[in-house]
Design a protein around this motif. Structure first.
Motif, short mmCIF file in Angstrom:
data_model
loop_
_atom_site.label_atom_id
_atom_site.label_comp_id
_atom_site.label_asym_id
_atom_site.label_seq_id
_atom_site.Cartn_x
_atom_site.Cartn_y
_atom_site.Cartn_z
N LEU A 164 0.90 -1.29 0.08
CA LEU A 164 -0.09 -0.02 -0.13
C LEU A 164 0.71 1.40 0.05
CD1 LEU A 164 -2.58 -1.07 2.71
CD2 LEU A 164 -2.93 -0.99 0.14
N LEU A 165 2.25 1.19 0.34
CA LEU A 165 3.02 2.38 0.75
C LEU A 165 4.26 1.95 -0.11
CD1 LEU A 165 2.32 2.60 4.69
CD2 LEU A 165 1.39 4.08 2.60
N PRO A 166 4.28 1.98 -1.46
CA PRO A 166 5.48 1.65 -2.22
C PRO A 166 6.54 2.74 -2.12
CG PRO A 166 3.74 2.40 -3.53
CD PRO A 166 3.12 2.12 -2.33
N GLU A 167 6.15 4.10 -1.72
CA GLU A 167 7.37 5.05 -1.70
C GLU A 167 8.12 4.99 -0.10
OE1 GLU A 167 5.28 8.70 -2.30
OE2 GLU A 167 5.02 8.13 -4.36
N TYR A 168 7.53 4.26 0.61
CA TYR A 168 8.00 4.14 1.97
C TYR A 168 8.78 2.84 2.28
CZ TYR A 168 4.66 8.03 3.41
OH TYR A 168 3.97 9.10 3.32
N ASP A 169 9.72 2.84 3.28
CA ASP A 169 9.97 1.73 4.07
C ASP A 169 9.32 1.61 5.04
OD1 ASP A 169 12.45 1.79 2.17
OD2 ASP A 169 13.68 2.74 3.95
N VAL A 170 8.93 0.20 5.15
CA VAL A 170 7.92 -0.03 6.28
C VAL A 170 8.62 -0.96 7.11
CG1 VAL A 170 5.51 -1.14 6.74
CG2 VAL A 170 5.85 0.23 4.63
N ILE A 171 8.40 -0.61 8.69
CA ILE A 171 8.84 -1.52 9.65
C ILE A 171 7.72 -1.69 10.71
CG2 ILE A 171 11.33 -0.86 9.37
CD1 ILE A 171 10.97 0.94 11.98
N GLY A 172 7.93 -2.79 11.46
CA GLY A 172 6.95 -2.93 12.55
C GLY A 172 7.78 -2.78 13.79
N PHE A 173 7.21 -2.42 14.88
CA PHE A 173 7.89 -2.48 16.11
C PHE A 173 7.56 -3.65 16.78
CE2 PHE A 173 8.63 2.53 17.44
CZ PHE A 173 9.66 2.48 16.52
N ASP A 174 8.56 -4.53 17.14
CA ASP A 174 8.27 -5.61 17.90
C ASP A 174 8.83 -5.61 19.37
OD1 ASP A 174 8.22 -8.43 18.22
OD2 ASP A 174 10.08 -9.01 17.80
N TYR A 175 7.61 -5.00 20.01
CA TYR A 175 7.95 -4.51 21.25
C TYR A 175 7.39 -5.51 22.34
CZ TYR A 175 2.83 -2.84 21.23
OH TYR A 175 1.64 -2.90 21.34
N LYS A 176 7.95 -5.56 23.45
CA LYS A 176 7.41 -6.40 24.68
C LYS A 176 6.76 -5.68 25.82
CE LYS A 176 9.74 -9.38 22.09
NZ LYS A 176 9.08 -10.10 21.07
N SER A 177 6.64 -4.34 25.87
CA SER A 177 6.10 -3.96 27.17
C SER A 177 4.69 -3.93 27.13
CB SER A 177 6.37 -2.32 26.98
OG SER A 177 7.66 -1.89 26.71
N GLU A 178 4.34 -4.05 28.18
CA GLU A 178 2.64 -4.25 28.72
C GLU A 178 2.28 -3.30 29.42
OE1 GLU A 178 2.27 -8.24 30.40
OE2 GLU A 178 2.56 -9.18 28.43
N THR A 179 3.09 -2.06 29.94
CA THR A 179 2.74 -1.00 30.64
C THR A 179 2.98 0.38 29.80
OG1 THR A 179 4.91 -0.85 31.98
CG2 THR A 179 3.08 -2.12 32.82
N PRO A 180 2.57 1.26 29.92
CA PRO A 180 2.94 2.67 29.21
C PRO A 180 4.47 3.21 29.80
CG PRO A 180 1.10 3.25 30.76
CD PRO A 180 1.28 1.75 30.82
N TRP A 181 4.59 2.80 31.03
CA TRP A 181 5.92 3.55 31.38
C TRP A 181 7.04 2.51 30.71
CZ3 TRP A 181 2.24 1.93 34.85
CH2 TRP A 181 2.31 0.87 35.29
N ASP A 182 6.98 1.22 30.69
CA ASP A 182 7.88 0.60 29.95
C ASP A 182 8.05 0.75 28.52
OD1 ASP A 182 8.81 -0.76 32.16
OD2 ASP A 182 7.13 -2.61 31.88
N ALA A 183 6.66 1.06 27.96
CA ALA A 183 6.77 1.32 26.38
C ALA A 183 7.43 2.49 25.99
CB ALA A 183 5.21 1.31 26.10
N LYS A 184 7.19 3.64 27.19
CA LYS A 184 7.83 4.74 26.72
C LYS A 184 9.45 4.66 26.66
CE LYS A 184 7.64 9.73 27.90
NZ LYS A 184 7.13 10.97 28.68
N GLN A 185 10.06 3.76 27.49
CA GLN A 185 11.32 3.71 27.20
C GLN A 185 11.76 2.86 26.00
OE1 GLN A 185 14.03 4.82 29.15
NE2 GLN A 185 15.15 3.99 27.52
N GLU A 186 10.89 1.68 25.94
CA GLU A 186 11.33 0.92 24.71
C GLU A 186 10.70 1.53 23.29
OE1 GLU A 186 10.16 -3.70 23.51
OE2 GLU A 186 8.91 -2.78 24.87
N PHE A 187 9.83 2.15 23.34
CA PHE A 187 9.68 2.83 22.01
C PHE A 187 10.54 4.00 21.70
CE2 PHE A 187 4.82 1.94 21.23
CZ PHE A 187 4.68 0.71 21.65
N THR A 188 11.10 4.68 22.79
CA THR A 188 11.83 5.65 22.38
C THR A 188 13.32 4.94 21.79
OG1 THR A 188 10.93 7.11 24.35
CG2 THR A 188 13.22 7.55 23.43
N ASN A 189 13.74 3.95 22.25
CA ASN A 189 14.90 3.35 22.12
C ASN A 189 14.81 2.95 20.56
OD1 ASN A 189 15.98 3.77 24.29
ND2 ASN A 189 15.81 1.50 25.07
#
Length: 199
Positions: free
Chosen positions: A24-49
């Protein structure tokens, strides 16, 4: 100009769902975040990294986030360079969702505060720490955003999503008969058309 689309899945999902968006997005590189966090405070750190690792070499970044992935993203990315956000069935008022689940489980605030965590019959674990966090960390989101919402979403009411969309000046598209999880052929086609129209 180098363009990147970052996909953030919802609960029970995974990063391979990002493969759906590549054609659907041929002009873009597309990646998925393979995250493990289950709380917003853990996700904030993991997503930022993850963001800092993957996104530093791109000129234009689109965020595609699903359900609780949208909530985690808004909590983590408020100060990041994101040019456009595409939210699918986003959780936009976590406090409201938690208090609704407490009602479904007949749990009072006092009970939750005393017990700290309470398991429910519908598979969710209520957490006093989680509820306090979302109350103390209100979402602040200033990114150009389009939202896709299913009429029969069982987690977020239309009133809640409409109020949020107006607050952040987002485009809001409602699929008649749509659900929280866009998974039928008709729903996926609607999602794909929405994405290519608004991205």
């Amino acid at each position: 100009m180098r363009k990147l689309a970052v996909y953030v899945h919802g609960k029970g999902g995974n990063a391979t769902e990002s493969e759906h968006y590549k054609p659907l997005l041929p002009e873009y590189d597309v990646i998925g975040f393979d995250y493990k966090s289950e709380t917003p405070w853990d996700a904030k750190q993991e997503f930022t990294n993850l963001f800092d690792n993957y996104c530093k070499n791109y000129d234009y970044i689109v965020l595609i986030a699903n359900s609780i992935g949208a909530f985690y993203s808004m909590n983590a990315f408020s100060d990041k360079q994101i040019d456009k956000a595409m939210f699918i069935s986003p959780v936009v008022d976590m406090e409201n969702l938690i208090t609704n689940m407490m009602k479904w489980a007949n749990v009072t605030e006092n009970e939750l505060r005393d017990k700290k965590t309470i398991s429910t019959e519908f598979g969710e674990t209520l957490s006093w720490e989680y509820l306090c966090y979302v109350r103390e960390h209100q979402i602040s989101w200033n990114v150009l955003t389009s939202i896709l919402y299913g009429e029969n979403d069982n987690l977020t009411s239309f009133e809640t999503i409409n109020k949020f969309a107006k607050k952040i000046n987002a485009d809001l598209t409602v699929m008649n008969g749509g659900e929280h999880w866009f998974h039928t052929a008709e729903q996926v086609k609607f999602l794909d058309n929405w994405l290519t129209k608004f991205i």
